[in-house]
Structures are given as structure tokens and as C-alpha cells.
Design an enzyme around this catalytic site. Structure first.
Site, mmCIF file in Angstrom:
data_model
loop_
_atom_site.group_PDB
_atom_site.id
_atom_site.type_symbol
_atom_site.label_atom_id
_atom_site.label_comp_id
_atom_site.label_asym_id
_atom_site.label_seq_id
_atom_site.Cartn_x
_atom_site.Cartn_y
_atom_site.Cartn_z
ATOM 1 N N HIS A 30 -6.782 5.281 22.686
ATOM 2 C CA HIS A 30 -7.759 6.029 21.891
ATOM 3 C C HIS A 30 -7.148 7.398 21.565
ATOM 4 O O HIS A 30 -7.483 8.415 22.178
ATOM 5 C CB HIS A 30 -9.070 6.160 22.668
ATOM 6 N N TYR A 54 -20.175 5.191 11.137
ATOM 7 C CA TYR A 54 -21.009 6.382 11.277
ATOM 8 C C TYR A 54 -21.819 6.703 10.036
ATOM 9 O O TYR A 54 -22.882 7.286 10.119
ATOM 10 C CB TYR A 54 -20.132 7.599 11.621
ATOM 11 N N GLU A 72 -18.849 1.695 18.037
ATOM 12 C CA GLU A 72 -19.244 3.109 17.972
ATOM 13 C C GLU A 72 -20.223 3.308 16.831
ATOM 14 O O GLU A 72 -20.039 2.761 15.738
ATOM 15 C CB GLU A 72 -18.036 4.025 17.692
ATOM 16 N N GLU A 125 -9.328 2.667 16.107
ATOM 17 C CA GLU A 125 -9.247 3.304 14.788
ATOM 18 C C GLU A 125 -7.822 3.619 14.335
ATOM 19 O O GLU A 125 -7.448 4.794 14.178
ATOM 20 C CB GLU A 125 -10.089 4.583 14.769
ATOM 21 N N ASN A 151 -16.433 0.450 14.202
ATOM 22 C CA ASN A 151 -16.967 1.798 14.409
ATOM 23 C C ASN A 151 -17.514 2.268 13.070
ATOM 24 O O ASN A 151 -16.766 2.344 12.085
ATOM 25 C CB ASN A 151 -15.869 2.779 14.841
ATOM 26 N N ARG A 210 -18.170 1.337 27.364
ATOM 27 C CA ARG A 210 -16.842 1.310 26.747
ATOM 28 C C ARG A 210 -16.107 2.592 27.107
ATOM 29 O O ARG A 210 -16.576 3.689 26.799
ATOM 30 C CB ARG A 210 -16.971 1.180 25.219
#
Ligand code: BGC
Length: 469
Positions: free
Chosen positions: A118, A307, A373, A163, A305, A73
Site C-alpha cells: 500500500h 470514492y 475502500e 491502487e 476502491n 483490511r
């Protein structure tokens, strides 16, 4: 445990790795400006050179091959392709660069997943009002059409915007990302709205003009922590966690996957706080106009995404003036049992990803999901034998497997963030997310695999060999 055609990937983004900030006719982006004006990036650092992928792409390709990735990506720099943001002026050298990247990937049997945006808006568009201006949606749509037209014969997985939540909030409410605005409680909602309008326009353009011949899929990448009530027995905490998920994931996923509008809990929270401070209820969170292309249904898959996780407790914000924090009216806490990795915001909670995947399945109509992600940061003294990151990847991938097998979630791929250490936005080069270490003090910017890179390569190769049997 994983479907046969599961995508095993790693991700990067243009500004974070490319360097070449003004090479061969590239225009400046808002991150060039933000860094050069020293608006708060760690150590006054910038992405002028970074990993220099603009010149060292073949080194990145070697890393990709060493990992055995099936997918990579990357993002395109809008200002490298269209220096003033418009299709009036195309930078052929930029087109050549991305053609080479895409062709090389395909020649190595690696499928590109390409993000159009991005975080790096052309400065020329910022000068016209940036994401706050409604006209940005048309400019983005033209840029997207240009990319579909130019690269879509070979790219089959597209992400329009990465995002929107982070761009809107960190860039326009908190001011810690470019363009550095701190217009509390107002600009972020407008920016998010225009990002959704831009995304939907691009999706409709693909759908009507390119899908039939190119046969690809288009989505937008949404970030969210897993958010759960601090005390599941306390109604206020349960409602706060729901509200928090609505303000983070629902803000964008609800319009696209469920109703074509913002979540009702988000609308009413914003309205209540506007009225409490003497404003009109409808003055901040915009409404979707009938003149715009419909938002509902504009994603061919769910790109997530993720985390980390948070526990959520009601109230406690104490803000006296308009702000998103006041609208949310909830406090996010870390569970003391969660280890922190490197950066303070990154608590390691692999099972949180499984819960979030199940939540997406249930709330957003069981979409096909790509985890676009997920990763683990290192700060401080370099550890090439990064055992903790190895454990992180192993346990996280196991949680994804459980989500697929036990919860029936339709997960199609997993992209580690990141292929290599790079420019970590406001943290500059102080935070390292790579599967490869990059020696930024070395003129050749040597890439060296971490132990976690070897571990990830092993996982991929095991699944690939099972696929053959
Ligand atoms: C972004 C990446 C970033 C990563 C780690 C995501 O929010 O898409 O660009 O490097 O998180 O912070």
C-alpha cells in the site's frame, strides 16, 4: 438485502497508521524518505508516529470489536518485514507484530484481508530503480511468497497491490506522492506495467504453491471514480468518458479480467500522441512479454476502491508536451449539484458507486466484487457528531444493496475507509476519514468513536442479526 456471508469491514494501511518507522529493525520506505525530505506533505507532517498502531494495536482491536466488523483490511509494511526489501534479511520482530495482529483478529472472529503493498516501497528497492525497474517484479514475488508462507495459513483474502493507478500517476507523473517523480507521460506507464507484472507473478506463485493447502483468494485493489459523459447526447463526450474509464480502471482491469493486454482505446490514444510529438508510436505503453507469467485471469475477485464521480468532457487539456493528461485528452468536471465533502476532489455521489458496480459486472465478466475502500472526509473543525458522514454511509450502503438486488451485481463485501483518522498522504493529518477520531495531540493517541462509527456498527449489527434468523 445482503448475502448471508457479506463481509462488513473497515480498512487501513501500514504507513498511514503504524508509526514505529524505525522500531525494532524496520527499514525505511519511500514514504519515510518523502516526508523527511519535506517534499510537499501538508505542514511538513509525516507518519513517524501517526496512530502508533505498532504499539497500540490492542486499541485498534477494541475499535474493530466496537464496530462489530466481520472483516478488517490492513496492509503489511514490506520494509518492516524485510528491511532491505529482500528475503535475505527477515525482521523477526516485524513478523511477530503481524502474527499478533492476525491471531488477535481471528480470536475475535474477524477475518483479515491483507494487502501486501500500500504505497510504501522499501527505500532500498527505490535505490535500485523502484517500480520503474523490471527487476522489482521478482523482488515483489519473493516478498509475496514469504508472506503467503508466513501468514497464509490464517489469511484467506489477499490484495497484492493497492491502487497501482495512484502509485503510478501520483508518484511518478504528478510527483505528489512518494517517490515524488514528475516524469510526465513516460514513467507512470512503466511503473503500472511493472506493478501488473509483479501482481501476476505473485498470483501465479499463490496459485501453484499455496492455493491447494491455504484455500485463499488473491486480487489487486483498483481505484476508479464513476466517470460519465457531461452530455450523453454528444459523441465526443461519450467517447471521452469511455477513454477516461479505460485510462483509470481499464488500464489494470482490462489486462487482468478481459484480454491480457491494455484496452485498445488506451493503446491507440498513447500511440497517437507519441506520433503527434514525433516519437515512435510504441515507445511509452509497454507490451507484455511472453517471458512473463500471463496476466489474464490473475484475480480471484474484483477489489474496487471508489470514492467519487466525475462528468467527462472531450478535449481541453492544452498540454504541448508528453503527459498522461495529453494522452487522455478529456476534462473531468464536477456536477454543481454534488455536495463536496472536505477535500476538493471528494464530491458525494453515492449513486455513482452503483453505476460503477453495474459497469464492472457488464464489462469485466460479472466478477465477485469486494468494495475494498469507500469513505467520507472531514476537514476543519472537528465534528464528532458527523451527521453528513452518517448520511453518506447510509445512502452509499443503500446504493450497494440496490446494485445487488436490482442490478444483480455479485458484491461480497464493503470496507469503509477508514477504521480511524490517520496520515492522509500529501494531506497529512488535515483530512480525517475515520470512523474513530484519533486525538493526535494526546500522548496516548486516544481513539473515540464518531457518530458515523456508531451508525455503521448499527447497520452491521442489523444485518448480522438478520443472518441468524
Ligand atoms: C488510498 C488510501 C487513502 C484514501 C483516501 C485511497 O486512494 O488507498 O490510502 O487514504 O484513498 O484518500
Amino acid at each position: 438485502m445482503f448475502p448471508r456471508d457479506f463481509a462488513w469491514g473497515a480498512a487501513t494501511s501500514a504507513y498511514q497508521i503504524e508509526g514505529g518507522w524505525q522500531a525494532d529493525g524496520k527499514g525505511p520506505s519511500i514514504w519515510d524518505t518523502f516526508c523527511h525530505e519535506k517534499r510537499g506533505v501538508h505542514g511538513g507532517q509525516n507518519g513517524d508516529v501517526s496512530c502508533n498502531s505498532y504499539e497500540l494495536w490492542e486499541k485498534d482491536l477494541e475499535c474493530i470489536q466496537q464496530l462489530g466488523l466481520t472483516h478488517y483490511r490492513l496492509s503489511l509494511s514490506w520494509a518492516r518485514l524485510l528491511p532491505d526489501g529482500t528475503t535475505r534479511n527477515v525482521n523477526r520482530r516485524g513478523v511477530q507484530y503481524y502474527n499478533r495482529v492476525i491471531d488477535d483478529l481471528l480470536a475475535c472472529n474477524v477475518s483479515p484481508m491483507v494487502t501486501l503493498y500500500h504505497f510504501d516501497l522499501p527505500q532500498a528497492i527505490q535505490d535500485l530503480g523502484g517500480w520503474k525497474s523490471p527487476g522489482v517484479a521478482t523482488l515483489f514475488d519473493s516478498y509475496a511468497k514469504f508472506c503467503f508462507q508466513t501468514f497464509g495459513d490464517r489469511v484467506k483474502l489477499w490484495i497484492t497491490i493497492n491502487e497501482p493507478h495512484v502509485c503510478a500517476k501520483l508518484g511518478h507523473e504528478d510527483g505528489i506522492h512518494a517517490p515524488g517523480l514528475k516524469e510526465k507521460g513516460t514513467a507512470a506507464y512503466l511503473v503500472g506495467h511493472n506493478m501488473l507484472r509483479a501482481h501476476a507473478s505473485a498470483w501465479h506463485s499463490y496459485d501453484s504453491a499455496y492455493r491447494a493447502t491455504q484455500k485463499g483468494a488473491v486480487s489487486l485493489a483498483l481505484n476508479s471514480d464513476w466517470l460519465e459523459p457531461l452530455d450523453p447526447g454528444c459523441r465526443e463526450d461519450v467517447e471521452s468518458a469511455e477513454r477516461d474509464l479505460a485510462f483509470t480502471l481499464g488500464w489494470f482491469a482490462w489486462p487482468v479480467f478481459v484480454t491480457g493486454d491494455y484496452p485498445e482505446i488506451m493503446r491507440s490514444a498513447v500511440e497517437t500522441q507519441s506520433k503527434a510529438l514525433g516519437y515512435r508510436g510504441d515507445f511509452r505503453l509497454p507490451t507484455f512479454s511472453k517471458d512473463d507469467p500471463p496476466i489474464l485471469g490473475t484475480a480471484d475477485f474484483f477489489a474496487l476502491n471508489n470514492y467519487t464521480s466525475r462528468k467527462v468532457k472531450s478535449g481541453g487539456c492544452g498540454e504541448q508536451t508528453l503527459s498522461m493528461k495529453r494522452d487522455l485528452d478529456a476534462e473531468e468536471l464536477l456536477d454543481p449539484s454534488w455536495p463536496i465533502c472536505g477535500v476538493s476532489w471528494l464530491a458525494v455521489v453515492p449513486h455513482g458507486l452503483r453505476k460503477l458496480l453495474k459497469y464492472i459486472k457488464d464489462v469485466f465478466n460479472n466478477p465477485a466484487i469486494y468494495i475494498t475502500e469507500n469513505g467520507f472526509a472531514q476537514v476543519g473543525p472537528l465534528q464528532t457528531e458527523d451527521v453528513e458522514r452518517c448520511n453518506f454511509y447510509k445512502s452509499t450502503i443503500l446504493e450497494v444493496a440496490k446494485a445487488i438486488e436490482e442490478d444483480g451485481v455479485d458484491v461480497r463485501g464493503y470496507f469503509a475507509w477508514s477504521l480511524m483518522d490517520n496520515f492522509e498522504w500529501a494531506d497529512g493529518f488535515s483530512v480525517r476519514f475515520g470512523l474513530f477520531h484519533v486525538d493526535f495531540s494526546d500522548a496516548e493517541l486516544r481513539r473515540t468513536i464518531y457518530r458515523s462509527g456508531r451508525e455503521y456498527a448499527k447497520i452491521i449489527s442489523e444485518y448480522k442479526s438478520r443472518r441468524l434468523t
